[in-house]
Design an enzyme around this catalytic site. Sequence first.
Site, PDB file in Angstrom:
ATOM      1  N   GLY A  83      43.662  18.759 -10.410  1.00  0.00           N
ATOM      2  CA  GLY A  83      43.148  20.029 -10.889  1.00  0.00           C
ATOM      3  C   GLY A  83      42.710  20.974  -9.793  1.00  0.00           C
ATOM      4  CG  LEU A  84      42.264  21.464  -4.889  1.00  0.00           C
ATOM      5  CD1 LEU A  84      42.310  20.443  -3.759  1.00  0.00           C
ATOM      6  CD2 LEU A  84      42.772  22.791  -4.385  1.00  0.00           C
ATOM      7  CB  THR A  85      46.743  24.243  -8.146  1.00  0.00           C
ATOM      8  OG1 THR A  85      47.276  23.594  -6.993  1.00  0.00           O
ATOM      9  CG2 THR A  85      47.414  25.600  -8.317  1.00  0.00           C
ATOM     10  CG  HIS A  99      44.607  17.357  -1.312  1.00  0.00           C
ATOM     11  ND1 HIS A  99      44.220  17.465  -2.630  1.00  0.00           N
ATOM     12  CD2 HIS A  99      45.772  18.043  -1.201  1.00  0.00           C
ATOM     13  CE1 HIS A  99      45.127  18.188  -3.289  1.00  0.00           C
ATOM     14  NE2 HIS A  99      46.067  18.553  -2.448  1.00  0.00           N
ATOM     15  CG  ASP A 137      42.359   8.890 -16.689  1.00  0.00           C
ATOM     16  OD1 ASP A 137      42.816   8.082 -15.852  1.00  0.00           O
ATOM     17  OD2 ASP A 137      42.127   8.582 -17.878  1.00  0.00           O
ATOM     18  N   PRO A 138      42.223   8.995 -13.005  1.00  0.00           N
ATOM     19  CG  PRO A 138      41.008   7.564 -11.604  1.00  0.00           C
ATOM     20  CD  PRO A 138      40.964   8.213 -12.959  1.00  0.00           C
ATOM     21  NE  ARG A 139      43.561   5.456 -17.147  1.00  0.00           N
ATOM     22  CZ  ARG A 139      42.872   5.106 -18.232  1.00  0.00           C
ATOM     23  NH1 ARG A 139      43.100   3.916 -18.795  1.00  0.00           N
ATOM     24  NH2 ARG A 139      41.978   5.918 -18.754  1.00  0.00           N
ATOM     25  CB  ALA A 177      48.793   7.730 -10.703  1.00  0.00           C
ATOM     26  CB  SER A 214      50.280  14.655 -12.229  1.00  0.00           C
ATOM     27  OG  SER A 214      50.616  15.997 -12.001  1.00  0.00           O
TER      28      SER A 214
END
EC number: 2.8.2.-
Length: 326
Positions: free
Chosen positions: A42-44, A97, A117-119, A122, A124
């Site tokens: 969600g950085l962008t 990052h 959510d890390p999953r 991953a 994405s």
Amino acid sequence: MNSEHPMTDRVVYRSLMADNLRWDALQLRDGDIIISAPSKSGLTWTQRLVSLLVFDGPDLPGPLSTVSPWLDQTIRPIEEVVATLDAQQHRRFIKTHTPLDGLVLDDRVSYICVGRDPRDAAVSMLYQSANMNEDRMRILHEAVVPFHERIAPPFAELGHARSPTEEFRDWMEGPNPPPPGIGFTHLKGIGTLANILHQLGTVWVRRHLPNVALFHYADYQADLAGELLRPARVLGIAATRDRARDLAQYATLDAMRSRASEIAPNTTDGIWHSDERFFRRGGSGDWQQFFTEAEHLRYYHRINQLAPPDLLAWAHEGRRGYDPAN
């Protein structure tokens, strides 16, 4: 500079395509905003929200990745990136990052940190890797980084094509960072679960600092206009609920996809097969197609090895799972 986190305490994070020591070339300013998140978390999206507040509208003075560059990325000369930032007269917001323990924590600067959510991150990342023009990335990297300074050849061949299931198993079982002197190991594929939770952990232990704020992908999905008010408050930018609702329409995934050549990262560098595919779907739960029941069980065992329960609740569900203000 915050005396609790002087420059000498930083962890050095150098990987195939990023080097946090590049930050030493930039003189920070009062009011600067640094946005930090693991890849595909969600950085962008957060950059877009901040841009709407800084410019009080959807128009940008240039492509987002030029206005708000990923400073650590080693595909542009650092002198060029710093010159662009030094010339900016508006309030600067910069992408990274790098985990928070790899940055200089400056009391004059706001640190906006984002989780997902890390999953889902991953999944994405798996699709993003397929969209990336690795030959172009290699050319750009090698043009900037002298041979003797390269960590390893970027995009080293894996020897055989791996299935998504194999990628996710490696991601789940990957090493715990940081090894001595280097924050991340020389990763292949989509990275590791350990790296994501390590990065979120560096924020979690600093979340009560007055200039550190946490945001979450799931909260954006639940109430984008409401979430736009949160960085406004953190950054001291006046915005009403009605104004936030007006601005938020420019930060939906559909809206960003429609302006992908302007909003997606690195569009001027030619690293994507498709700029629009950077904003693939933005959903949640796609990871379920790659996890068997045994892998579900292993995942929950693994995350409990890597992070405390409160961080895990927030990392997977945002404020619904755990409010980081607690």
